[in-house]
Write a protein that holds these residues in place. Sequence first.
Motif, PDB file in Angstrom:
ATOM      1  N   ILE A  96       0.843  -1.211   0.000  1.00 15.01           N
ATOM      2  CA  ILE A  96       0.000   0.000   0.000  1.00 15.01           C
ATOM      3  C   ILE A  96       0.876   1.259   0.000  1.00 15.01           C
ATOM      4  N   VAL A  97       1.841   1.320   0.928  1.00 12.09           N
ATOM      5  CA  VAL A  97       2.647   2.552   1.005  1.00 12.09           C
ATOM      6  C   VAL A  97       3.603   2.680  -0.182  1.00 12.09           C
ATOM      7  N   ILE A  98       4.086   1.551  -0.680  1.00 15.58           N
ATOM      8  CA  ILE A  98       4.981   1.600  -1.852  1.00 15.58           C
ATOM      9  C   ILE A  98       4.205   2.174  -3.046  1.00 15.58           C
ATOM     10  N   ALA A  99       2.948   1.761  -3.197  1.00 15.90           N
ATOM     11  CA  ALA A  99       2.132   2.272  -4.315  1.00 15.90           C
ATOM     12  C   ALA A  99       1.919   3.785  -4.178  1.00 15.90           C
ATOM     13  N   LEU A 100       1.721   4.269  -2.940  1.00  9.30           N
ATOM     14  CA  LEU A 100       1.515   5.712  -2.734  1.00  9.30           C
ATOM     15  C   LEU A 100       2.761   6.491  -3.172  1.00  9.30           C
ATOM     16  N   ILE A 101       3.933   5.978  -2.814  1.00  8.88           N
ATOM     17  CA  ILE A 101       5.182   6.679  -3.153  1.00  8.88           C
ATOM     18  C   ILE A 101       5.465   6.571  -4.654  1.00  8.88           C
ATOM     19  N   GLU A 102       5.157   5.415  -5.220  1.00 10.16           N
ATOM     20  CA  GLU A 102       5.396   5.216  -6.658  1.00 10.16           C
ATOM     21  C   GLU A 102       4.616   6.260  -7.470  1.00 10.16           C
ATOM     22  N   GLU A 103       3.385   6.508  -7.034  1.00  7.30           N
ATOM     23  CA  GLU A 103       2.533   7.491  -7.715  1.00  7.30           C
ATOM     24  C   GLU A 103       3.183   8.878  -7.685  1.00  7.30           C
ATOM     25  N   LYS A 104       3.726   9.242  -6.510  1.00  6.25           N
ATOM     26  CA  LYS A 104       4.356  10.563  -6.366  1.00  6.25           C
ATOM     27  C   LYS A 104       5.611  10.670  -7.222  1.00  6.25           C
ATOM     28  N   LEU A 105       6.392   9.588  -7.271  1.00  7.30           N
ATOM     29  CA  LEU A 105       7.637   9.652  -8.051  1.00  7.30           C
ATOM     30  C   LEU A 105       7.336   9.743  -9.541  1.00  7.30           C
ATOM     31  N   ALA A 106       6.165   9.223  -9.936  1.00  5.78           N
ATOM     32  CA  ALA A 106       5.826   9.223 -11.363  1.00  5.78           C
ATOM     33  C   ALA A 106       5.203  10.543 -11.808  1.00  5.78           C
ATOM     34  N   ASP A 107       4.688  11.345 -10.849  1.00  7.61           N
ATOM     35  CA  ASP A 107       3.915  12.535 -11.280  1.00  7.61           C
ATOM     36  C   ASP A 107       4.766  13.785 -11.530  1.00  7.61           C
ATOM     37  N   GLY A 108       6.080  13.659 -11.355  1.00  2.00           N
ATOM     38  CA  GLY A 108       6.969  14.785 -11.699  1.00  2.00           C
ATOM     39  C   GLY A 108       7.158  15.808 -10.582  1.00  2.00           C
ATOM     40  N   SER A 109       6.396  15.684  -9.496  1.00  2.00           N
ATOM     41  CA  SER A 109       6.467  16.710  -8.448  1.00  2.00           C
ATOM     42  C   SER A 109       7.774  16.640  -7.643  1.00  2.00           C
ATOM     43  N   THR A 110       8.503  15.532  -7.763  1.00  2.00           N
ATOM     44  CA  THR A 110       9.726  15.388  -6.954  1.00  2.00           C
ATOM     45  C   THR A 110      10.991  15.742  -7.745  1.00  2.00           C
ATOM     46  N   LYS A 111      10.785  16.379  -8.905  1.00  2.00           N
ATOM     47  CA  LYS A 111      11.953  16.809  -9.686  1.00  2.00           C
ATOM     48  C   LYS A 111      12.791  17.734  -8.790  1.00  2.00           C
ATOM     49  N   GLY A 112      14.050  17.437  -8.603  1.00  2.00           N
ATOM     50  CA  GLY A 112      14.873  18.278  -7.713  1.00  2.00           C
ATOM     51  C   GLY A 112      15.003  17.692  -6.327  1.00  2.00           C
ATOM     52  N   GLY A 113      14.123  16.731  -5.980  1.00  3.07           N
ATOM     53  CA  GLY A 113      14.255  16.064  -4.692  1.00  3.07           C
ATOM     54  C   GLY A 113      12.967  15.950  -3.915  1.00  3.07           C
ATOM     55  N   ALA A 114      13.068  15.361  -2.739  1.00  2.00           N
ATOM     56  CA  ALA A 114      11.908  15.195  -1.851  1.00  2.00           C
ATOM     57  C   ALA A 114      12.421  14.838  -0.467  1.00  2.00           C
ATOM     58  N   ILE A 115      11.621  15.190   0.539  1.00  2.00           N
ATOM     59  CA  ILE A 115      11.934  14.763   1.906  1.00  2.00           C
ATOM     60  C   ILE A 115      10.966  13.628   2.234  1.00  2.00           C
ATOM     61  N   PHE A 116      11.485  12.426   2.362  1.00  2.00           N
ATOM     62  CA  PHE A 116      10.644  11.267   2.698  1.00  2.00           C
ATOM     63  C   PHE A 116      10.480  11.220   4.218  1.00  2.00           C
ATOM     64  N   ASP A 117       9.235  11.320   4.662  1.00  2.00           N
ATOM     65  CA  ASP A 117       8.926  11.407   6.101  1.00  2.00           C
ATOM     66  C   ASP A 117       8.037  10.218   6.475  1.00  2.00           C
ATOM     67  N   GLY A 118       8.612   9.242   7.186  1.00  2.00           N
ATOM     68  CA  GLY A 118       7.819   8.067   7.578  1.00  2.00           C
ATOM     69  C   GLY A 118       7.835   6.973   6.528  1.00  2.00           C
ATOM     70  N   PHE A 119       8.640   7.099   5.525  1.00  2.00           N
ATOM     71  CA  PHE A 119       8.838   6.093   4.472  1.00  2.00           C
ATOM     72  C   PHE A 119      10.289   6.187   4.031  1.00  2.00           C
ATOM     73  N   PRO A 120      10.991   5.072   3.874  1.00  2.00           N
ATOM     74  CA  PRO A 120      10.571   3.698   4.155  1.00  2.00           C
ATOM     75  C   PRO A 120      10.581   3.394   5.659  1.00  2.00           C
ATOM     76  N   ARG A 121       9.838   2.339   6.031  1.00  2.00           N
ATOM     77  CA  ARG A 121       9.739   1.905   7.434  1.00  2.00           C
ATOM     78  C   ARG A 121      10.266   0.485   7.607  1.00  2.00           C
ATOM     79  N   THR A 122      10.440  -0.223   6.508  1.00  2.00           N
ATOM     80  CA  THR A 122      10.932  -1.606   6.548  1.00  2.00           C
ATOM     81  C   THR A 122      12.017  -1.747   5.477  1.00  2.00           C
ATOM     82  N   VAL A 123      12.833  -2.786   5.617  1.00  2.00           N
ATOM     83  CA  VAL A 123      13.867  -3.010   4.605  1.00  2.00           C
ATOM     84  C   VAL A 123      13.204  -3.274   3.245  1.00  2.00           C
ATOM     85  N   ALA A 124      12.064  -3.970   3.253  1.00  5.35           N
ATOM     86  CA  ALA A 124      11.368  -4.233   1.974  1.00  5.35           C
ATOM     87  C   ALA A 124      10.963  -2.907   1.308  1.00  5.35           C
TER      88      ALA A 124
END
Length: 229
Positions: free
Chosen positions: A74-102
């Motif tokens: 579930i959380v991987i899909a949420l992040i995948e969507e954000k990485l695909a939408d172009g809004s993270t061009k230049g970077g992003a601060i990941f807060d609370g993700f990742p939480r597991t090695v997987a």
Amino acid sequence: MPFAVPKVDRDRLVVLLGPPGAGKGTQAKRLAQRYGIPQLSTGDMLRDARAKGSELGKRVAAVMDAGHLVSDDIVIALIEEKLADGSTKGGAIFDGFPRTVAQAEALDAMLTRHGRHVDRAVLMYVPDDEVVRRNSGRRMCSKCQRTYHVEFSPPKVADVCDACGGELIQRADDRPEKIRARLEVYHREAPLVGYYEGKKLLRRVDGIGLLDDVYDRLARAVDGNGDDR
Ligand code: AP5
């Protein structure tokens, strides 16, 4: 801002690690503003889904209220969507993700597909008794999700959001027994620290002190000048 943002052409993909209530959300917002990049909080995304009453929100509600982790897919899909939408061009601060090695491996794989990689992982260390104090005093705006603390950063008017006038509420997972459950879950996530240490990406930052002091330490760690291990 206390010191200038270095003019470095860097893809600032920064992972913030730390216990519940370490101040990740509070500081992620400030860092995102400093670098002009988005904050990607899976906790906020999931709470937003719940507030909208979506199918996803209904699926995760009980797990979140119990202080357990929702499933990796579930959380991987949420992040995948954000990485695909172009809004993270230049970077992003990941807060609370990742939480597991997987999740960390999935993030690396997603970024590799985009020709990118994690630039820094910063662990905010805060002892358990302070975690309990911070979480139990936290209040959140029911409309805009802005965070306050009854003692350390209270609103101007009790129970009313300074920003939007919304009612301040206590998160269901901020009740004492739920805080303990979240801390237990957090301590089981220790391998994630080793994961980033093994990649020589980890910086440790003391999360205790005034908000501005913690922010300065974090910004130095992200800029690459500070490591107070
Ligand atoms: P999430 O929202 O990510 O919760 P968390 O990690 O438990 O972190 P918190 O939001 O509680 O704390 P924070 O570190 O952001 O601290 P804050 O800045 O608010 O996740 C919630 C749930 O969603 C999880 O339990 C799980 O069910 C699910 N979930 C989310 N992501 C997931 C994932 N990747 N995988 C699986 N499940 C996931 O600060 C806390 C308080 O302290 C505030 O009141 C603040 O004002 C105060 N404060 C901050 N800094 C200071 C300071 N320096 N001095 C004094 N007070 C301070």
